[in-house]
Motif scaffolding. Structure first.
Motif, short mmCIF file in Angstrom:
data_model
loop_
_atom_site.label_atom_id
_atom_site.label_comp_id
_atom_site.label_asym_id
_atom_site.label_seq_id
_atom_site.Cartn_x
_atom_site.Cartn_y
_atom_site.Cartn_z
N THR A 15 -2.16 -5.00 -8.38
CA THR A 15 -1.90 -5.29 -6.97
C THR A 15 -1.56 -4.02 -6.20
O THR A 15 -2.06 -3.79 -5.08
N LEU A 16 -0.72 -3.18 -6.77
CA LEU A 16 -0.32 -1.94 -6.10
C LEU A 16 -1.50 -1.00 -5.92
O LEU A 16 -1.71 -0.44 -4.82
N LEU A 17 -2.29 -0.82 -6.97
CA LEU A 17 -3.44 0.09 -6.89
C LEU A 17 -4.49 -0.44 -5.91
O LEU A 17 -5.10 0.34 -5.16
N THR A 18 -4.69 -1.74 -5.92
CA THR A 18 -5.64 -2.34 -4.98
C THR A 18 -5.14 -2.17 -3.54
O THR A 18 -5.94 -1.91 -2.62
N SER A 19 -3.84 -2.29 -3.35
CA SER A 19 -3.27 -2.11 -2.01
C SER A 19 -3.44 -0.67 -1.54
O SER A 19 -3.69 -0.43 -0.35
N SER A 27 -5.50 9.54 3.22
CA SER A 27 -5.02 10.38 2.12
C SER A 27 -4.20 9.55 1.15
O SER A 27 -3.65 8.49 1.51
N LEU A 28 -4.10 10.03 -0.08
CA LEU A 28 -3.29 9.35 -1.08
C LEU A 28 -1.82 9.33 -0.67
O LEU A 28 -1.12 8.34 -0.88
N THR A 29 -1.36 10.43 -0.09
CA THR A 29 0.04 10.51 0.35
C THR A 29 0.37 9.38 1.31
O THR A 29 1.34 8.63 1.11
N ASP A 30 -0.43 9.23 2.35
CA ASP A 30 -0.15 8.20 3.34
C ASP A 30 -0.32 6.80 2.77
O ASP A 30 0.43 5.87 3.11
N ALA A 31 -1.29 6.64 1.87
CA ALA A 31 -1.54 5.32 1.28
C ALA A 31 -0.37 4.88 0.41
O ALA A 31 0.12 3.75 0.51
N TRP A 32 0.09 5.79 -0.45
CA TRP A 32 1.21 5.43 -1.33
C TRP A 32 2.48 5.20 -0.52
O TRP A 32 3.27 4.29 -0.83
N CYS A 33 2.71 6.01 0.50
CA CYS A 33 3.90 5.80 1.34
C CYS A 33 3.86 4.43 2.01
O CYS A 33 4.88 3.75 2.11
N LYS A 34 2.68 4.04 2.46
CA LYS A 34 2.53 2.73 3.11
C LYS A 34 2.78 1.60 2.13
O LYS A 34 3.52 0.64 2.43
N VAL A 35 2.18 1.69 0.95
CA VAL A 35 2.29 0.61 -0.04
C VAL A 35 3.70 0.51 -0.61
O VAL A 35 4.23 -0.60 -0.79
#
Length: 261
Positions: A15-19, A27-35
């Protein structure tokens, strides 16, 4: 026929990786921060992403529960899942390769299929708990913090007491963030806490009878609510009765250890 409970570490990792993949961030930075709902470079972000790594570690370990053919098939994708979590070669701030491009959907599909296999094999255990109600576990945690805080250094080594309280507070934190990391992570940490408390009980010296009685009762209570959480048994008393035999063995060992001091 095995029943799948979507409450495993692998399910929540998927679920986390799909999110992250579907975050629409560049960017990965912004994506991980959002999730993860945490600011980049903060302690909270580090704690939360570390828990994602723990979900991966749990998934890898639980592959050993699968029949050999299934295990070997799933293990072929472990490196790919690790790469999705860590992205060790890429600059996470790179906006030219979005997570949607980097995250192969086929690898995520294999992760979800693996999660279903793990759940089917381990349903009703720490790895795939039935329950979703954490209130009683939290209540037991607060009772333990109160108990540990009330015990003096002459009864329980101070640094050990502080470490136990830290573990229990981390368990509460995981419960507060169960929507992200799931019930299986809570169940595993609860088992770790129970193990630590059991070991610590054997080190009690000059303990007041009242505190020893409270310790044994609190340990039984925590084990009982965790059994209920894992198996979602509608009959709480059965779980308490089942745990009583274990508690008798534990407390007998604690008593023997104290008498040998």
């Amino acid at each position: 026929m095995s029943v799948s409970i979507e409450n495993t570490a692998a399910h929540h990792l998927h679920t986390l990786l799909t999110s992250v993949r579907n975050s629409e961030e560049s960017s990965l930075t912004d994506a991980w921060c959002k999730v993860l709902d945490a600011e980049w470079g903060t302690l909270e972000f580090a704690k939360r992403h570390s828990e994602v790594v723990t979900l991966l570690q749990m998934t890898i370990r639980q592959l050993n529960s699968l029949p050999e053919r299934s295990r070997l098939r799933c293990e072929r994708y472990v490196t790919a899942w690790w790469t999705l979590v860590m992205q060790p070669i890429l600059n996470w701030s790179d906006t030219t390769r979005s997570p949607h491009i980097l995250f192969d959907e086929d690898k995520l599909d294999h992760l979800e299929s693996t999660a279903d296999l793990i759940s089917g094999n381990l349903v009703g255990t720490d790895a795939a708990p039935h329950g979703s109600n954490f209130e009683e576990i939290v209540e037991q945690c607060h009772e333990w913090i109160e108990l540990l805080t009330s015990i003096g250094d002459d009864e329980l080594n101070g640094p050990l007491r502080d470490e136990l309280i830290s573990q229990i507070r981390h368990l509460i934190w995981l419960i507060e963030n169960a929507a992200l990391f799931g019930g299986a992570r809570v169940a595993e940490e609860a088992s770790t806490v129970i193990g630590s408390l059991t070991q610590a009980g054997a080190t009690l010296v000059n303990v007041q009878p009242e505190n020893l009685s409270r310790w044994k009762k609190a340990l039984l209570g925590l084990i009982a609510v965790c059994v209920v959480f894992n198996q979602a048994s509608p009959i709480v008393q059965e779980s308490i009765t089942a745990g009583s035999g274990l508690i008798k063995e534990i407390t007998a060992a604690v008593d023997d250890g104290q008498q040998s001091e």
